[in-house]
Design a protein around this motif. Structure first.
Motif, PDB file in Angstrom:
ATOM      1  N   ILE A  89      72.471  17.142  66.461  1.00 41.90           N
ATOM      2  CA  ILE A  89      71.352  18.035  66.166  1.00 41.90           C
ATOM      3  C   ILE A  89      71.839  19.470  66.089  1.00 41.90           C
ATOM      4  CG2 ILE A  89      69.058  18.802  66.892  1.00 41.90           C
ATOM      5  CD1 ILE A  89      68.784  16.181  68.401  1.00 41.90           C
ATOM      6  N   SER A  90      71.556  20.142  64.979  1.00 42.03           N
ATOM      7  CA  SER A  90      72.048  21.497  64.781  1.00 42.03           C
ATOM      8  C   SER A  90      71.079  22.538  65.333  1.00 42.03           C
ATOM      9  CB  SER A  90      72.276  21.761  63.289  1.00 42.03           C
ATOM     10  OG  SER A  90      71.031  21.867  62.614  1.00 42.03           O
ATOM     11  N   TYR A  91      71.637  23.710  65.617  1.00 41.95           N
ATOM     12  CA  TYR A  91      70.812  24.837  66.062  1.00 41.95           C
ATOM     13  C   TYR A  91      69.798  25.195  64.987  1.00 41.95           C
ATOM     14  CZ  TYR A  91      69.597  29.510  67.751  1.00 41.95           C
ATOM     15  OH  TYR A  91      68.914  30.622  68.186  1.00 41.95           O
ATOM     16  N   ALA A  92      70.219  25.145  63.717  1.00 38.16           N
ATOM     17  CA  ALA A  92      69.321  25.492  62.609  1.00 38.16           C
ATOM     18  C   ALA A  92      68.127  24.549  62.551  1.00 38.16           C
ATOM     19  CB  ALA A  92      70.082  25.450  61.286  1.00 38.16           C
ATOM     20  N   THR A  93      68.349  23.262  62.863  1.00 38.23           N
ATOM     21  CA  THR A  93      67.249  22.302  62.881  1.00 38.23           C
ATOM     22  C   THR A  93      66.243  22.670  63.950  1.00 38.23           C
ATOM     23  OG1 THR A  93      68.633  20.503  62.052  1.00 38.23           O
ATOM     24  CG2 THR A  93      66.649  19.879  63.251  1.00 38.23           C
ATOM     25  N   CYS A  94      66.722  22.971  65.137  1.00 37.30           N
ATOM     26  CA  CYS A  94      65.836  23.341  66.247  1.00 37.30           C
ATOM     27  C   CYS A  94      65.123  24.665  65.968  1.00 37.30           C
ATOM     28  CB  CYS A  94      66.630  23.431  67.541  1.00 37.30           C
ATOM     29  SG  CYS A  94      67.315  21.858  68.098  1.00 37.30           S
ATOM     30  N   GLU A  95      65.833  25.612  65.377  1.00 35.89           N
ATOM     31  CA  GLU A  95      65.227  26.899  65.049  1.00 35.89           C
ATOM     32  C   GLU A  95      64.098  26.711  64.050  1.00 35.89           C
ATOM     33  OE1 GLU A  95      67.070  31.218  64.149  1.00 35.89           O
ATOM     34  OE2 GLU A  95      67.316  29.797  62.491  1.00 35.89           O
ATOM     35  N   LEU A  96      64.325  25.864  63.041  1.00 33.69           N
ATOM     36  CA  LEU A  96      63.293  25.618  62.039  1.00 33.69           C
ATOM     37  C   LEU A  96      62.090  24.903  62.651  1.00 33.69           C
ATOM     38  CD1 LEU A  96      62.540  25.871  59.039  1.00 33.69           C
ATOM     39  CD2 LEU A  96      63.583  23.617  58.678  1.00 33.69           C
ATOM     40  N   MET A  97      62.337  23.927  63.521  1.00 34.96           N
ATOM     41  CA  MET A  97      61.239  23.231  64.185  1.00 34.96           C
ATOM     42  C   MET A  97      60.432  24.191  65.039  1.00 34.96           C
ATOM     43  SD  MET A  97      62.560  19.418  65.267  1.00 34.96           S
ATOM     44  CE  MET A  97      63.805  19.983  66.415  1.00 34.96           C
ATOM     45  N   SER A  98      61.121  24.993  65.825  1.00 35.93           N
ATOM     46  CA  SER A  98      60.440  25.944  66.695  1.00 35.93           C
ATOM     47  C   SER A  98      59.634  26.949  65.886  1.00 35.93           C
ATOM     48  CB  SER A  98      61.469  26.674  67.568  1.00 35.93           C
ATOM     49  OG  SER A  98      60.846  27.678  68.353  1.00 35.93           O
ATOM     50  N   ALA A  99      60.222  27.486  64.818  1.00 38.08           N
ATOM     51  CA  ALA A  99      59.544  28.489  63.998  1.00 38.08           C
ATOM     52  C   ALA A  99      58.313  27.913  63.317  1.00 38.08           C
ATOM     53  CB  ALA A  99      60.503  29.047  62.958  1.00 38.08           C
ATOM     54  N   SER A 100      58.427  26.676  62.801  1.00 38.39           N
ATOM     55  CA  SER A 100      57.282  26.077  62.118  1.00 38.39           C
ATOM     56  C   SER A 100      56.138  25.827  63.089  1.00 38.39           C
ATOM     57  CB  SER A 100      57.698  24.780  61.423  1.00 38.39           C
ATOM     58  OG  SER A 100      58.188  23.835  62.349  1.00 38.39           O
ATOM     59  N   LEU A 101      56.462  25.438  64.314  1.00 39.33           N
ATOM     60  CA  LEU A 101      55.434  25.234  65.338  1.00 39.33           C
ATOM     61  C   LEU A 101      54.791  26.557  65.746  1.00 39.33           C
ATOM     62  CD1 LEU A 101      57.284  22.598  67.540  1.00 39.33           C
ATOM     63  CD2 LEU A 101      55.185  22.203  66.239  1.00 39.33           C
ATOM     64  N   GLU A 102      55.616  27.589  65.896  1.00 40.00           N
ATOM     65  CA  GLU A 102      55.087  28.904  66.272  1.00 40.00           C
ATOM     66  C   GLU A 102      54.194  29.466  65.171  1.00 40.00           C
ATOM     67  OE1 GLU A 102      57.821  31.775  67.985  1.00 40.00           O
ATOM     68  OE2 GLU A 102      59.177  30.140  68.543  1.00 40.00           O
ATOM     69  N   TYR A 103      54.638  29.343  63.929  1.00 39.81           N
ATOM     70  CA  TYR A 103      53.820  29.824  62.812  1.00 39.81           C
ATOM     71  C   TYR A 103      52.484  29.086  62.783  1.00 39.81           C
ATOM     72  CZ  TYR A 103      51.970  30.120  58.093  1.00 39.81           C
ATOM     73  OH  TYR A 103      51.124  30.283  57.023  1.00 39.81           O
ATOM     74  N   ALA A 104      52.535  27.775  62.956  1.00 42.09           N
ATOM     75  CA  ALA A 104      51.305  26.978  62.944  1.00 42.09           C
ATOM     76  C   ALA A 104      50.372  27.406  64.075  1.00 42.09           C
ATOM     77  CB  ALA A 104      51.644  25.497  63.057  1.00 42.09           C
ATOM     78  N   ARG A 105      50.910  27.511  65.271  1.00 39.06           N
ATOM     79  CA  ARG A 105      50.094  27.919  66.423  1.00 39.06           C
ATOM     80  C   ARG A 105      49.435  29.265  66.195  1.00 39.06           C
ATOM     81  NH1 ARG A 105      53.620  29.993  71.130  1.00 39.06           N
ATOM     82  NH2 ARG A 105      53.763  31.633  69.527  1.00 39.06           N
ATOM     83  N   ASP A 106      50.203  30.227  65.716  1.00 44.89           N
ATOM     84  CA  ASP A 106      49.681  31.577  65.516  1.00 44.89           C
ATOM     85  C   ASP A 106      48.712  31.653  64.341  1.00 44.89           C
ATOM     86  OD1 ASP A 106      51.287  32.274  67.612  1.00 44.89           O
ATOM     87  OD2 ASP A 106      52.861  33.185  66.386  1.00 44.89           O
ATOM     88  N   SER A 107      48.693  30.629  63.493  1.00 44.90           N
ATOM     89  CA  SER A 107      47.780  30.585  62.347  1.00 44.90           C
ATOM     90  C   SER A 107      46.512  29.787  62.651  1.00 44.90           C
ATOM     91  CB  SER A 107      48.484  29.980  61.122  1.00 44.90           C
ATOM     92  OG  SER A 107      49.620  30.749  60.772  1.00 44.90           O
ATOM     93  N   GLY A 108      46.365  29.354  63.897  1.00 45.20           N
ATOM     94  CA  GLY A 108      45.180  28.603  64.280  1.00 45.20           C
ATOM     95  C   GLY A 108      45.273  27.119  64.016  1.00 45.20           C
ATOM     96  N   ILE A 109      46.477  26.624  63.731  1.00 45.64           N
ATOM     97  CA  ILE A 109      46.688  25.191  63.490  1.00 45.64           C
ATOM     98  C   ILE A 109      47.001  24.525  64.826  1.00 45.64           C
ATOM     99  CG2 ILE A 109      48.075  23.480  62.255  1.00 45.64           C
ATOM    100  CD1 ILE A 109      48.740  25.790  60.254  1.00 45.64           C
ATOM    101  N   SER A 110      46.262  23.491  65.171  1.00 43.34           N
ATOM    102  CA  SER A 110      46.459  22.837  66.462  1.00 43.34           C
ATOM    103  C   SER A 110      47.436  21.672  66.396  1.00 43.34           C
ATOM    104  CB  SER A 110      45.120  22.342  67.012  1.00 43.34           C
ATOM    105  OG  SER A 110      44.538  21.381  66.140  1.00 43.34           O
ATOM    106  N   ASP A 111      47.499  20.996  65.236  1.00 38.87           N
ATOM    107  CA  ASP A 111      48.342  19.811  65.119  1.00 38.87           C
ATOM    108  C   ASP A 111      48.988  19.742  63.736  1.00 38.87           C
ATOM    109  OD1 ASP A 111      47.570  17.900  67.618  1.00 38.87           O
ATOM    110  OD2 ASP A 111      45.803  18.986  66.923  1.00 38.87           O
ATOM    111  N   ILE A 112      50.129  19.046  63.694  1.00 33.09           N
ATOM    112  CA  ILE A 112      50.853  18.824  62.452  1.00 33.09           C
ATOM    113  C   ILE A 112      51.025  17.321  62.265  1.00 33.09           C
ATOM    114  CG2 ILE A 112      53.151  18.970  61.389  1.00 33.09           C
ATOM    115  CD1 ILE A 112      53.407  21.765  62.588  1.00 33.09           C
ATOM    116  N   ILE A 113      50.819  16.862  61.044  1.00 36.50           N
ATOM    117  CA  ILE A 113      51.159  15.492  60.687  1.00 36.50           C
ATOM    118  C   ILE A 113      52.294  15.544  59.682  1.00 36.50           C
ATOM    119  CG2 ILE A 113      49.449  15.310  58.801  1.00 36.50           C
ATOM    120  CD1 ILE A 113      49.063  12.348  59.820  1.00 36.50           C
TER     121      ILE A 113
END
Length: 272
Positions: A120-144
């Motif tokens: 597992i690469s750092y870039a993969t984790c960074e992208l996962m974390s960023a996408s979750l943070e963006y979603a949370r801050d945009s009012g998105i509660s869940d991702i499918i």
């Protein structure tokens, strides 16, 4: 570092999007061998015309090294319109606070090493974390998200395991696919960050964002033009969506619901 491109700033980042579409072509078309539409070295599909949000990773040399697409589930999206067999006859989940994550990819050729744990690469984790943070801050509660077993293992190993799955695991070309659910909570984000050792903000600052824009110092004077994504009107998309829902109805209840929606939209003069 990560930059988010959505409907509010898309017009300023056509060249960066161009690089992202090229990365998608290399990963999904060449490396994974998916049956995707590649034109002029870029992979673009019909969902890119629906004003999605893109979470994009760039390295120190301004290469696009990772990306993922976020699209609302209240309208057409990949699970409902392309991968519907995964749902096994169940209707797709739809909510303004549930968004679909697709086209997740990382450029392993450019990044080379940089593994956090195992494969597992750092870039993969960074992208996962960023996408979750963006979603949370945009009012998105869940991702499918539609993933294969390999990505499912990546999520589990990085302490970001799905909390549930929808439908069934289904053969998709050379691999199997499943629809996984992730909540956009601080707990999940913090676990992913801790796993990868991510500290501080993962997003570019205002100065870097400006430099990455079409008018910024990185692209100023370049004659290269990015591809145009064909935009279809909201009227056309609604019409196609209603037709698809009626055609895909597998029960009388689903058919009646789709027909009622079609009638309501016609009454509101949103359809002809």
């Amino acid at each position: 570092m990560i930059i988010v491109i959505d409907g509010t700033n898309r017009h300023r980042y056509s060249r960066l999007l161009d690089k992202m579409f090229e990365l998608r072509a290399r990963v999904f078309g060449q490396r994974l061998g998916w049956e995707v539409d590649i034109q002029d070295g870029r992979e673009i599909d019909q969902f890119d015309a629906l004003d999605p949000a893109y979470v994009i990773g760039v390295d120190d040399d301004n290469n696009v090294v990772s990306c993922v697409r976020a699209l609302q589930t209240t309208g057409p999206h990949m699970l409902s319109d392309v991968f519907s067999s995964i749902l096994d006859g169940e209707p797709p989940l739809r909510s303004a606070t549930l968004w679909e994550s697709t086209r997740f990819c990382v450029d392993t050729e450019i990044l080379g090493g940089g593994k956090v744990h195992g494969s597992i690469s750092y870039a993969t984790c960074e992208l996962m974390s960023a996408s979750l943070e963006y979603a949370r801050d945009s009012g998105i509660s869940d991702i499918i998200t539609v993933i294969d077993p390999v990505m499912n293992r990546v999520l589990k190993r990085s302490d970001c395991a799905p909390y549930g799955y929808v439908g069934k695991t289904t053969p998709m070309g050379k691999v199997k696919a499943m629809a996984a659910l992730l909540d956009c909570t601080d707990e999940r984000i913090n676990k992913t960050r801790q796993f990868a050792g991510i500290e501080g903000s993962v997003f570019v600052d205002a100065a870097r964002a400006e430099a990455l824009s079409d008018d910024g110092v990185l692209f100023k004077g370049s004659a290269k033009k990015a591809p145009k994504v064909v935009q279809r009107s909201a009227h056309t998309l609604l019409e196609e969506y209603c037709e698809d829902q009626i055609a895909d109805a597998s029960t009388l209840a689903e058919l009646e619901a789709a027909q009622r929606l079609n009638h309501v939209l016609k009454e509101a003069k949103l359809l002809t």
